[in-house]
Motif scaffolding. Structure first.
Motif, PDB file in Angstrom:
ATOM      1  N   LYS A 158      -5.985   2.244  -8.031  1.00 17.36           N
ATOM      2  CA  LYS A 158      -6.095   3.559  -7.355  1.00 17.36           C
ATOM      3  C   LYS A 158      -7.174   3.131  -6.159  1.00 17.36           C
ATOM      4  CE  LYS A 158      -4.905   7.215  -8.682  1.00 17.36           C
ATOM      5  NZ  LYS A 158      -3.627   7.801  -8.075  1.00 17.36           N
ATOM      6  N   TYR A 177       1.126  -0.915  -0.123  1.00 13.74           N
ATOM      7  CA  TYR A 177      -0.149   0.007  -0.129  1.00 13.74           C
ATOM      8  C   TYR A 177       1.009   1.255   0.072  1.00 13.74           C
ATOM      9  CZ  TYR A 177      -2.948   3.477   1.475  1.00 13.74           C
ATOM     10  OH  TYR A 177      -3.998   4.932   1.655  1.00 13.74           O
ATOM     11  N   ASN A 178       0.627   2.054  -1.007  1.00 13.34           N
ATOM     12  CA  ASN A 178       1.401   3.351  -0.926  1.00 13.34           C
ATOM     13  C   ASN A 178       0.527   4.662  -0.630  1.00 13.34           C
ATOM     14  OD1 ASN A 178       2.862   5.677  -1.605  1.00 13.34           O
ATOM     15  ND2 ASN A 178       3.662   4.898  -3.665  1.00 13.34           N
ATOM     16  N   PRO A 179       0.748   4.965   0.609  1.00 14.89           N
ATOM     17  CA  PRO A 179      -0.326   5.995   1.211  1.00 14.89           C
ATOM     18  C   PRO A 179      -0.070   7.473   0.409  1.00 14.89           C
ATOM     19  CG  PRO A 179       1.161   5.693   2.902  1.00 14.89           C
ATOM     20  CD  PRO A 179       1.600   4.672   1.732  1.00 14.89           C
ATOM     21  N   GLU A 180       0.948   7.724  -0.181  1.00  9.13           N
ATOM     22  CA  GLU A 180       1.239   9.033  -0.855  1.00  9.13           C
ATOM     23  C   GLU A 180       0.446   8.959  -2.150  1.00  9.13           C
ATOM     24  OE1 GLU A 180       5.030  11.398  -2.513  1.00  9.13           O
ATOM     25  OE2 GLU A 180       5.438   9.799  -1.560  1.00  9.13           O
ATOM     26  N   LEU A 181       0.508   7.867  -2.655  1.00  6.81           N
ATOM     27  CA  LEU A 181      -0.369   7.963  -3.966  1.00  6.81           C
ATOM     28  C   LEU A 181      -1.665   7.341  -3.976  1.00  6.81           C
ATOM     29  CD1 LEU A 181       2.852   6.819  -6.460  1.00  6.81           C
ATOM     30  CD2 LEU A 181       1.787   9.042  -5.995  1.00  6.81           C
ATOM     31  N   HIS A 182      -2.154   6.823  -2.812  1.00  3.64           N
ATOM     32  CA  HIS A 182      -3.395   6.038  -2.528  1.00  3.64           C
ATOM     33  C   HIS A 182      -3.492   4.810  -3.661  1.00  3.64           C
ATOM     34  CE1 HIS A 182      -4.560   9.140   0.118  1.00  3.64           C
ATOM     35  NE2 HIS A 182      -4.233  10.108  -0.763  1.00  3.64           N
ATOM     36  N   THR A 183      -2.251   4.269  -3.602  1.00  4.41           N
ATOM     37  CA  THR A 183      -2.651   2.952  -4.503  1.00  4.41           C
ATOM     38  C   THR A 183      -2.290   1.479  -3.584  1.00  4.41           C
ATOM     39  OG1 THR A 183      -0.187   3.152  -5.036  1.00  4.41           O
ATOM     40  CG2 THR A 183      -1.907   4.231  -6.660  1.00  4.41           C
TER      41      THR A 183
END
Length: 122
Positions: free
Chosen positions: A83, A51-57
């Motif tokens: 996304k 999970y990438n919280p910066e890109l919300h992916t």
């Protein structure tokens, strides 16, 4: 290769102790292991969800290693991404709401037609 229900599966969890994981990896890779039979072509797959919280992916990284009988090894890595945040502007929400209203109106009118046909057939 297609995954079959009787294919051997090994699970490695991040919550487990590293000594336990290391021992299971060593047992899996030893020459007489029944998990990876070296006499025939085999493939080993690993999947790691991210999970990438910066890109919300949300991303699942799949790594597949194929071992041929000749000794050659191939590796394939796939990383499909989804996304999490779909709506960036109010306009997107309005368009989806209008589309939903149209689809519900179609279901309603088709349901009424089916109801009329059922009532007339009695």
């Amino acid at each position: 290769r297609e995954v079959k229900p009787d294919d051997p599966v090994r699970w490695f969890f991040f919550s487990e102790d590293w000594d336990t994981i290391s021992a299971r990896i060593d047992e899996t890779l030893r020459p007489n292991s029944t998990w990876l039979q070296r006499r025939r072509s085999e493939s080993v797959r690993a999947a790691v969800p991210l999970y990438n919280p910066e890109l919300h992916t949300l991303t699942v990284v799949y790594a597949e290693f194929f071992f041929a009988r000749s000794g050659k090894q191939w590796a394939r890595v796939l990383a499909p991404t989804l996304k999490v945040q779909v709506y960036y502007k109010l306009f997107h929400i309005v368009v989806d709401a209008v589309c939903l209203v149209f689809v519900l109106q179609i279901f309603y009118s088709e349901g009424n037609e089916v109801r009329v046909i059922v009532i007339e057939s009695k």
